[in-house]
Scaffold this motif. Structure first.
Motif, short mmCIF file in Angstrom:
data_model
loop_
_atom_site.label_atom_id
_atom_site.label_comp_id
_atom_site.label_asym_id
_atom_site.label_seq_id
_atom_site.Cartn_x
_atom_site.Cartn_y
_atom_site.Cartn_z
N VAL A 256 10.44 -2.22 -10.53
CA VAL A 256 10.39 -3.02 -11.77
C VAL A 256 11.37 -2.45 -12.78
CG1 VAL A 256 8.94 -3.74 -13.70
CG2 VAL A 256 8.03 -3.76 -11.37
N ALA A 257 11.39 -1.13 -12.93
CA ALA A 257 12.33 -0.49 -13.85
C ALA A 257 13.77 -0.81 -13.47
CB ALA A 257 12.10 1.03 -13.86
N ALA A 258 14.06 -0.80 -12.17
CA ALA A 258 15.42 -1.10 -11.71
C ALA A 258 15.79 -2.54 -12.03
CB ALA A 258 15.53 -0.84 -10.21
N ALA A 259 14.83 -3.47 -11.88
CA ALA A 259 15.11 -4.87 -12.17
C ALA A 259 15.41 -5.08 -13.66
CB ALA A 259 13.94 -5.74 -11.74
N PHE A 260 14.70 -4.34 -14.51
CA PHE A 260 14.94 -4.42 -15.95
C PHE A 260 16.11 -3.55 -16.39
CE2 PHE A 260 10.29 -5.66 -16.73
CZ PHE A 260 10.61 -6.97 -17.05
N THR A 261 16.62 -2.72 -15.49
CA THR A 261 17.67 -1.73 -15.79
C THR A 261 17.25 -0.85 -16.96
OG1 THR A 261 18.92 -3.24 -17.23
CG2 THR A 261 19.49 -3.23 -14.88
N VAL A 262 16.02 -0.34 -16.86
CA VAL A 262 15.53 0.61 -17.86
C VAL A 262 15.11 1.89 -17.15
CG1 VAL A 262 14.71 -1.23 -19.38
CG2 VAL A 262 13.13 -0.19 -17.71
N SER A 263 14.86 2.91 -17.92
CA SER A 263 14.37 4.17 -17.36
C SER A 263 12.92 4.01 -16.98
CB SER A 263 14.52 5.29 -18.39
OG SER A 263 13.76 6.41 -18.02
N GLY A 264 12.51 4.70 -15.91
CA GLY A 264 11.11 4.67 -15.50
C GLY A 264 10.18 5.26 -16.55
N GLU A 265 10.76 5.97 -17.52
CA GLU A 265 9.96 6.54 -18.59
C GLU A 265 9.74 5.55 -19.73
OE1 GLU A 265 11.92 10.08 -19.77
OE2 GLU A 265 11.57 11.13 -17.87
N ASP A 266 10.53 4.49 -19.78
CA ASP A 266 10.35 3.47 -20.80
C ASP A 266 9.10 2.65 -20.49
OD1 ASP A 266 12.69 4.24 -22.04
OD2 ASP A 266 13.92 2.83 -20.91
N LEU A 267 8.37 2.27 -21.51
CA LEU A 267 7.17 1.48 -21.31
C LEU A 267 7.48 -0.01 -21.28
CD1 LEU A 267 4.60 3.31 -23.64
CD2 LEU A 267 5.05 3.68 -21.20
N VAL A 268 6.68 -0.75 -20.53
CA VAL A 268 6.74 -2.21 -20.49
C VAL A 268 5.32 -2.73 -20.68
CG1 VAL A 268 8.76 -2.26 -18.98
CG2 VAL A 268 6.47 -2.27 -17.98
N VAL A 269 5.23 -3.99 -21.06
CA VAL A 269 3.93 -4.64 -21.17
C VAL A 269 3.55 -5.21 -19.81
CG1 VAL A 269 2.66 -6.59 -22.18
CG2 VAL A 269 4.16 -5.19 -23.62
N MET A 270 2.34 -4.91 -19.35
CA MET A 270 1.86 -5.39 -18.05
C MET A 270 0.64 -6.29 -18.23
SD MET A 270 0.10 -3.31 -14.89
CE MET A 270 -1.42 -3.18 -15.85
N ARG A 271 0.63 -7.38 -17.49
CA ARG A 271 -0.55 -8.24 -17.38
C ARG A 271 -0.96 -8.30 -15.91
NH1 ARG A 271 -1.59 -11.17 -21.89
NH2 ARG A 271 -2.79 -12.77 -20.77
N HIS A 272 -2.14 -7.80 -15.61
CA HIS A 272 -2.64 -7.73 -14.23
C HIS A 272 -3.76 -8.77 -14.09
CE1 HIS A 272 -4.04 -6.44 -10.41
NE2 HIS A 272 -4.89 -5.52 -10.80
N ARG A 273 -3.60 -9.70 -13.12
CA ARG A 273 -4.53 -10.82 -13.02
C ARG A 273 -4.97 -11.03 -11.57
NH1 ARG A 273 -1.63 -15.88 -15.71
NH2 ARG A 273 -0.14 -15.39 -14.07
#
Length: 238
Positions: free
Chosen positions: A110-127
């Motif tokens: 997911v981090a690679a797809a967003f081209t962000v660092s794995g340390e950066d936070l993202v918002v997750m929705r788990h359903r």
């Protein structure tokens, strides 16, 4: 190159043969399966082995036993997933349970797809997606904090119009997405939350949604039981 031998237990081999005949329509909906003695002779297998094979098909929902009558193919159509669309809730039996919402460190893909660092936070929705009350899909959808923070995507409420509408309202309309589809054995959590029968693999969809300037605005991982689904692809001739 040598021929690989099928090393699966015999009951799994037999269940696979019968499952293929049901899926191809050679064994039709409502049709009675051949008797146990017939299957014993056909597959040169013990009665107990045939019973284990039939139980696997019952667990997966392909057949149903009727006491004193026999085993019949169930009138059940697969849940067809058109990979060009989202599985949206509708009044015909689909509903969602929101399991978790929060800011998390993204998985590596997911981090690679967003081209962000794995340390950066993202918002997750788990359903969890249900059909007629039965669990059929687990999903994890991820959004950049810079987009989702403070929006309905970061809240625990039901989103009117779904994530595509929220992203459009935020100025990030969805233009296209790319799916990667793979098949693997389920994790222990997936077996439990999807109530999967033994030996059933899962589909894994990895979806990246793009907005203006090819900016990735959503990444989703969707897990579906392989015994319930067919994937449908459509291509238009040039």
């Amino acid at each position: 190159m040598g021929t690989r031998l099928d090393s699966r237990p015999r009951h799994q081999q037999i269940a696979a043969e019968l499952r293929a005949e049901i899926m191809s329509g050679d064994l039709k909906s409502g049709e009675q399966l051949p008797s146990t003695p017939h299957l014993v002779a056909r597959f040169n297998a013990a009665n107990a082995t045939i019973q284990r094979a039939l139980q696997s098909l019952k667990d997966e929902g392909f057949v149903r036993g009727h006491a004193g009558k026999g085993v019949f193919v169930r009138d059940r159509q697969p849940l067809v997933v058109n990979t060009s669309t989202y599985m949206s809730p509708d009044p015909r039996g689909y509903s969602y349970e929101l399991l978790k919402v929060g800011q998390v460190a993204p998985p590596s893909d997911v981090a690679a797809a967003f081209t962000v660092s794995g340390e950066d936070l993202v918002v997750m929705r788990h359903r969890l997606l249900l059909h007629d009350g039965a669990p059929v899909e687990l999903s994890w959808s991820y959004y950049p904090v810079s987009i989702a923070a403070g929006s309905p995507l970061a809240g625990r409420g039901r989103i009117r119009g779904g994530a595509p509408q929220v992203l459009a309202d935020l100025g990030f309309p969805q233009h296209h997405f790319i799916d990667r589809i793979s098949v693997r054995q389920p994790t222990e959590t997936e077996v439990q939350e999807l109530d999967l029968p033994p030996d059933v693999p899962v589909f894994r969809q990895f979806r990246v949604v793009y907005s203006d300037s090819e900016r990735p605005v959503e990444v989703s991982v969707l897990i579906k039981g392989g015994h319930l689904y067919e994937l449908s692809y459509h291509q238009t001739a040039d």
